[in-house]
Scaffold this active site. Structure first.
Site, PDB file in Angstrom:
ATOM      1  N   HIS A 374     136.501  72.728 -30.664  1.00  8.14           N
ATOM      2  CA  HIS A 374     135.526  71.343 -30.205  1.00  8.14           C
ATOM      3  C   HIS A 374     134.970  71.034 -31.471  1.00  8.14           C
ATOM      4  O   HIS A 374     133.882  70.186 -31.859  1.00  8.14           O
ATOM      5  CB  HIS A 374     134.590  71.740 -29.440  1.00  8.14           C
ATOM      6  CG  HIS A 374     134.794  71.805 -27.694  1.00  8.14           C
ATOM      7  ND1 HIS A 374     134.668  70.838 -27.611  1.00  8.14           N
ATOM      8  CD2 HIS A 374     135.763  72.962 -27.398  1.00  8.14           C
ATOM      9  CE1 HIS A 374     135.768  70.652 -26.281  1.00  8.14           C
ATOM     10  NE2 HIS A 374     136.360  72.188 -26.503  1.00  8.14           N
ATOM     11  N   LYS A 565     120.786  62.890 -28.269  1.00  9.45           N
ATOM     12  CA  LYS A 565     121.814  64.200 -28.591  1.00  9.45           C
ATOM     13  C   LYS A 565     120.970  64.995 -28.910  1.00  9.45           C
ATOM     14  O   LYS A 565     119.889  65.050 -29.708  1.00  9.45           O
ATOM     15  CB  LYS A 565     122.355  63.048 -29.446  1.00  9.45           C
ATOM     16  CG  LYS A 565     123.155  62.439 -30.334  1.00  9.45           C
ATOM     17  CD  LYS A 565     123.373  62.650 -31.638  1.00  9.45           C
ATOM     18  CE  LYS A 565     123.730  61.146 -31.301  1.00  9.45           C
ATOM     19  NZ  LYS A 565     125.373  60.970 -30.724  1.00  9.45           N
ATOM     20  N   ARG A 566     121.869  66.090 -29.301  1.00 12.60           N
ATOM     21  CA  ARG A 566     121.264  67.003 -30.261  1.00 12.60           C
ATOM     22  C   ARG A 566     120.541  67.555 -31.087  1.00 12.60           C
ATOM     23  O   ARG A 566     121.021  66.136 -31.550  1.00 12.60           O
ATOM     24  CB  ARG A 566     122.087  68.721 -30.400  1.00 12.60           C
ATOM     25  CG  ARG A 566     122.442  68.967 -28.988  1.00 12.60           C
ATOM     26  CD  ARG A 566     120.819  69.722 -28.284  1.00 12.60           C
ATOM     27  NE  ARG A 566     120.549  70.628 -28.779  1.00 12.60           N
ATOM     28  CZ  ARG A 566     120.485  71.990 -28.985  1.00 12.60           C
ATOM     29  NH1 ARG A 566     121.691  72.527 -26.955  1.00 12.60           N
ATOM     30  NH2 ARG A 566     120.369  73.395 -29.507  1.00 12.60           N
ATOM     31  N   LYS A 571     124.421  64.278 -37.396  1.00  9.21           N
ATOM     32  CA  LYS A 571     124.174  63.405 -36.517  1.00  9.21           C
ATOM     33  C   LYS A 571     123.230  61.932 -36.964  1.00  9.21           C
ATOM     34  O   LYS A 571     123.118  61.556 -36.239  1.00  9.21           O
ATOM     35  CB  LYS A 571     123.448  63.973 -35.124  1.00  9.21           C
ATOM     36  CG  LYS A 571     124.571  65.244 -34.281  1.00  9.21           C
ATOM     37  CD  LYS A 571     124.348  65.788 -32.751  1.00  9.21           C
ATOM     38  CE  LYS A 571     125.183  66.167 -32.488  1.00  9.21           C
ATOM     39  NZ  LYS A 571     125.991  65.654 -31.869  1.00  9.21           N
ATOM     40  N   THR A 673     130.997  62.363 -26.326  1.00 14.19           N
ATOM     41  CA  THR A 673     131.008  61.683 -25.518  1.00 14.19           C
ATOM     42  C   THR A 673     130.228  60.729 -24.574  1.00 14.19           C
ATOM     43  O   THR A 673     129.944  59.900 -23.961  1.00 14.19           O
ATOM     44  CB  THR A 673     131.100  62.864 -23.639  1.00 14.19           C
ATOM     45  OG1 THR A 673     130.052  63.824 -24.473  1.00 14.19           O
ATOM     46  CG2 THR A 673     132.766  63.729 -24.681  1.00 14.19           C
ATOM     47  N   LYS A 677     129.401  57.734 -22.899  1.00 16.57           N
ATOM     48  CA  LYS A 677     128.390  56.887 -21.126  1.00 16.57           C
ATOM     49  C   LYS A 677     127.494  55.879 -21.718  1.00 16.57           C
ATOM     50  O   LYS A 677     127.850  54.810 -20.884  1.00 16.57           O
ATOM     51  CB  LYS A 677     127.845  58.298 -21.104  1.00 16.57           C
ATOM     52  CG  LYS A 677     127.934  59.251 -20.727  1.00 16.57           C
ATOM     53  CD  LYS A 677     128.076  60.819 -20.885  1.00 16.57           C
ATOM     54  CE  LYS A 677     127.817  61.839 -20.875  1.00 16.57           C
ATOM     55  NZ  LYS A 677     127.749  63.117 -21.757  1.00 16.57           N
TER      56      LYS A 677
HETATM   57  C1  475 Z   1     130.535  68.687 -30.076  1.00 17.35           C
HETATM   58  N1  475 Z   1     128.641  73.397 -29.168  1.00 17.35           N
HETATM   59  C2  475 Z   1     131.064  67.070 -29.952  1.00 17.35           C
HETATM   60  C3  475 Z   1     131.675  67.571 -27.925  1.00 17.35           C
HETATM   61  O1  475 Z   1     133.749  67.869 -26.739  1.00 17.35           O
HETATM   62  C4  475 Z   1     131.914  66.807 -28.388  1.00 17.35           C
HETATM   63  C5  475 Z   1     129.252  76.127 -30.049  1.00 17.35           C
HETATM   64  C6  475 Z   1     128.466  76.881 -29.581  1.00 17.35           C
HETATM   65  C7  475 Z   1     128.129  77.698 -29.170  1.00 17.35           C
HETATM   66  C8  475 Z   1     127.648  76.834 -28.235  1.00 17.35           C
HETATM   67  N2  475 Z   1     127.548  75.502 -28.056  1.00 17.35           N
HETATM   68  C9  475 Z   1     128.466  75.474 -29.255  1.00 17.35           C
HETATM   69  C10 475 Z   1     129.862  72.920 -29.829  1.00 17.35           C
HETATM   70  O2  475 Z   1     130.113  73.266 -30.642  1.00 17.35           O
HETATM   71  C11 475 Z   1     130.056  71.473 -29.121  1.00 17.35           C
HETATM   72  O3  475 Z   1     129.014  71.023 -28.070  1.00 17.35           O
HETATM   73  N3  475 Z   1     131.054  70.763 -29.709  1.00 17.35           N
HETATM   74  C12 475 Z   1     130.899  69.246 -28.991  1.00 17.35           C
HETATM   75  O4  475 Z   1     131.717  69.423 -28.543  1.00 17.35           O
HETATM   76  C13 475 Z   1     132.494  68.029 -26.621  1.00 17.35           C
HETATM   77  O5  475 Z   1     132.735  65.859 -28.015  1.00 17.35           O
HETATM   78  O6  475 Z   1     131.282  66.129 -30.666  1.00 17.35           O
HETATM   79  O7  475 Z   1     129.941  68.518 -31.650  1.00 17.35           O
END
Ligand code: 475
Length: 839
Positions: A374, A565-566, A571, A673, A677
């Site tokens: 991700h 978003k975060r 970002k 995502t 939305k």
């Molecule tokens: C991406 N979270 C988005 C989304 O695929 C993408 C990492 C480590 C510990 C806790 N949380 C995380 C992520 O890495 C994360 O949320 N990644 C996101 O995944 C779904 O749409 O671009 O940044």
């Protein structure tokens, strides 16, 4: 205590209609019944929350037959099942969603209003389970919805954090974190299953022994053992009988009390073990980037993965004589590397507990797992110091060494004399302090590896996982993310849902491609009028909410420009701020300037330890305050930071947006995502060629998307050529004026040091290239402003956006996973005759 199923119990089921009936009268009676017998409250003394709880139990009762029948069908038919392992499930509130999926929203609304209550108020009582940080956790929740809706046998495994993502408050412009006590008034949607508890080992040492057949074996003598208790929540599909399970593990001590220590007068020591064990599932780490080196985080990962795999094995052996066919019955998806320790754990369970030989165990393991990546941020690749890993899981460490040894043996033959390759591919990073590289373990131990948008997958192949791609090209594929239209359109935007359904019927809710039918109405002036009226009404609702929450009055006829978003530098919320300050600066110099009035809305949490992200929040609030108090602006610009962005607030804000800000540096956002939305709810996008933006633009048409900024190639090339942000600072007068204004203390009551770190970072370092993209963004925003002035034209673009979003339903994503990775078929669930079918 005997907790196993007792089959001698013969009892023909007599269903009282109060527990299953879906008509208004039955629901009304059930509500009253639950208020009395579950909440223990007389109607006169019931609080809103009591009434919400009574209603939630009423609805849960109506899910139970569907849920139990689903599980029974899976067991009986011995189906192939996907198991989604995720440290986060950001499911959002259940009540409204379940009403919609059951098809009883109207009946319940009526039942509730006949009882003198308002359904919307009860729905608003629900405390959302904040068991995730952002994109990754929310994606897992959308996927559970689609899996059930598509009638795919599935189970979601995760952690039942006692405290989820913190609640955010804003004090004097700064983020303050408050503990999220989501469980304090009880959770009516879950059922604890202590009879299915499992035990998980930690620490200690291993020893070898010879078994009765003369085989050498290892055994793990742990330091301590923690109990995992499953809590199950039904996830009902849309207008189907399938209700899959989300099973979250809570950690507890096996023995709650050490009497030996207590008797010696060591009162605190007597509960040491209990405290430590319970800590494992106590709190969600509030970082949306990897958490390096925190032992408790690694304990959480192993805890829920071990519980889940033991659970799968138990279920498997219930219907199958052995584990030989385990990989044929289960496909286990790793949601990022967080659960990737599962590769070693399944090997351990197969070899140590079920006495498989290595090769057979490895074959089963490799054919069971698949891994989704991700993130592209290089610093985000999870790795654990060997010192910690080996101490917590001595037996897994041995297994990982063996996996690596055998893996590198093969590599040596493929790439003879290429030591660089070997050390780059190795599961153990030996370049300095030794680490276990979790992505490598996942890649080696999985049959499939995927990225979450086309560009992201290409970059994985070219860059982050390049050596693995060269080695196993056949394992790689792309699965572009999607979101569920049930929550993100039907539930959150009933007015738009009604308008769409009136024109094209309701098939689109399960077949989002059908939205294409709306293109036939884009030239219909009447339709465009009602489209605009709907948007206006939703914006007016949001304006009321904003006034109530933060006391700022905003005008619903202004352009609602939204970034939620975060908060993260990549970002680029601060690029958005540079635009706001640019407009402000222009208006100060030229008070009669004709600009499109805008309301800028921000929302998002910063990781508590992320200084720059917290400073960005402070900057947004500071700019908001100055602009709000400047009478010369006359309401043409408003800036609002809405505290505590979460799923519930997302449901309110996406429908109300005109413009969606998707402005990450190209090559940094894996997919996104939120971008989907917004678009589904009739907002236009201003964005870079990053993540899924690229595919959204392809679908909606370049002419319906506001594109700006460098491409990924240009970003790479510029970096390689030695990017110098100062060139932009010195050559762009307006940019310089904007940065100087922020740096001068103008927005910080004269304190010129407050935003200095942020401004200096941009001028001298600018890792996310805001300055390089600044002019392109400002020009593009000018185009947005002009486009908005022509409301007829804008509505056309908005309608076309919605009409062309079919691809971004999570149903499409899940179908692709089912066909190409999991090889799983739908299974129809037939309800017993005495249960009333969904409306
Ligand atoms: C991406 N979270 C988005 C989304 O695929 C993408 C990492 C480590 C510990 C806790 N949380 C995380 C992520 O890495 C994360 O949320 N990644 C996101 O995944 C779904 O749409 O671009 O940044």
């Amino acid at each position: 205590m005997d907790t196993s199923p007792d089959t001698s119990f013969v009892c023909p089921i007599i269903i009282e209609d109060d527990r299953t009936g879906l008509d208004t009268e039955t629901i009304r009676r059930a509500l009253r019944d639950n208020l009395l017998y579950i909440q223990g409250k007389l109607p006169e003394l019931a609080s809103k929350n009591d009434l919400y709880m009574a209603l939630a139990y009423t609805i849960r009762d109506r899910l139970l037959q569907r849920w139990l029948t689903t599980q029974q069908t899976y067991l009986k038919k011995d189906v192939r099942t996907v198991c989604y392992l995720s440290a986060e499930f950001l499911v959002g509130p259940h009540l409204a969603n379940n009403l919609i999926n059951l098809g009883i929203y109207e009946q319940v609304q009526k039942a509730v209003s006949e009882s003198g209550l308002k359904l919307e108020e009860l729905i608003a009582q629900e405390e959302e389970p904040g068991l995730g940080n952002g994109g990754l956790g929310r994606l897992a929740a959308c996927y559970l919805d689609s899996l059930s809706t598509l009638e795919i046998p599935a189970i979601g495994y995760g952690i039942r954090y006692e405290f989820g993502i913190f609640d955010q408050e804003i004090h004097d412009g700064w983020q303050v974190e408050i503990t999220d006590k989501w469980l304090q008034y009880g959770n009516p949607w879950e059922i604890a299953r202590p009879e299915s508890s499992v035990e998980v080992k930690f620490g200690g040492y291993t020893e070898s022994y010879t078994d009765e057949n003369g085989n050498y074996r290892s055994r793990w003598i742990p330091d301590y053992v923690v109990k995992g208790i499953p809590y199950d929540t039904p996830i009902l599909g849309y207008r189907v009988n399938t209700a899959n399970t989300m099973r979250l593990w809570k950690s507890e001590a096996c023995e709650s009390f050490d009497f030996g220590r207590f008797n010696r007068g060591d009162y605190y020591g007597a509960v040491d073990n209990k405290v430590h064990s319970e800590n494992i599932s106590k709190v969600l780490y509030p970082n949306d980037e990897p958490i390096q080196g925190k032992e408790l985080r690694l304990e959480q990962q192993y805890f829920f993965v071990s519980c889940s795999l033991q659970d799968l094995i138990r279920i498997h052996l219930y219907e199958n004589p052995s584990l030989d066919n385990f990989h044929q019955k289960w496909s286990v998806q790793l949601n990022d590397t967080h659960p990737s320790v599962g590769v070693a754990e399944l090997m351990r369970l197969l070899i140590d507990v079920h006495h498989f030989d290595w090769d057979k165990a490895w074959f089963i393991t490799q054919n069971t797992f698949a891994y989704t990546n991700h993130t592209l941020l290089p610093e985000a690749l999870e790795k654990w110091p060997l010192s910690i890993f080996g101490r917590l899981f001595p037996r897994l460490m041995e297994i990982i060494y063996e996996i690596n040894y055998r893996f590198l043996d093969k590599i040596r033959i493929i790439y003879p004399h290429d030591d660089g390759k070997m050390s780059r591919l190795s599961i153990i990073d030996e370049s300095g302090e030794k680490y276990v590289r979790m992505a490598h373990l996942a890649c080696v131990g999985s049959q499939a590896i995927n990225g979450v948008a086309a560009l992201h997958t290409e970059l994985l192949k070219k860059d982050v996982l390049r050596d693995f791609y060269e080695l196993f090209p056949e394992k790689f594929s792309n699965k572009t993310n999607g979101v569920t239209p049930r929550r993100w359109m039907v539930s959150s935007n009933p007015r738009l849902t009604f308008a769409i359904t009136e024109k094209i019927g309701e098939n689109w809710i399960k077949h989002l491609e059908d939205l294409r039918g709306l293109e036939n109405y884009v030239d219909d002036g009447g339709f465009r009028d009602s489209w605009r009226r709907i948007k206006y009404d939703i914006k007016a609702d949001l304006a009321n909410y904003i006034d109530k929450k933060v006391g700022i009055k905003v005008d619903p006829s202004t352009l609602f420009d939204v970034q939620v978003k975060r908060i993260h530098e990549y970002k680029r919320q601060h690029l958005n701020v540079l635009h706001i300050v640019t407009l402000y600066h222009r208006l100060k110099n030229n008070p009669n300037l004709d600009i499109t009035p805008r309301t800028f809305i921000f929302g998002g949490k910063a990781a508590p330890g992320y200084f720059m992200a917290k400073l960005i929040i402070k900057l947004i609030n500071s700019v908001a305050e100055v602009i709000d108090n400047d009478p010369t602006i006359g309401g043409r610009l408003k800036v609002v930071f809405l505290p505590d962005y979460n799923v519930t607030f997302g449901q309110r804000v996406y429908p109300a947006a005109d413009l969606s800000e998707q402005i990450s540096t190209a090559g940094k956002e894996a997919s996104g995502t939120g971008n989907m939305k917004f678009s589904m709810n009739g907002s236009l996008t201003i964005g870079t060629l990053d993540g899924a933006n690229i595919e959204i633009r392809e679908e909606v048409g370049a002419e319906n998307f506001f594109l700006f900024g460098l491409t990924t190639e240009e970003v790479y090339a510029k970096k390689a050529a030695g990017y110098n942000p100062q060139e932009y600072y010195y050559h762009n007068e307006e940019l310089r004026a904007v940065l100087d204004l922020i740096g001068s203390g103008f927005f910080s009551r004269g304190d010129s040091s407050l935003f200095r770190p942020l401004v200096d970072n941009l001028i001298y370092n600018d890792p996310y290239m805001l300055l390089a993209d600044y002019q392109s963004y400002i020009d593009c925003q000018e185009g947005v402003g002009w486009a908005y002035k022509d409301q007829e034209h804008w509505s056309r673009l908005a309608i076309l956006n919605v009409a062309r979003m079919g691809k971004f339903s999570s149903d499409r994503s899940i179908r692709e996973y089912c066909e190409e990775i999991w090889r799983i078929q739908p299974v129809k669930i037939e309800l017993p005759d005495y249960i009333q079918a969904n409306a």
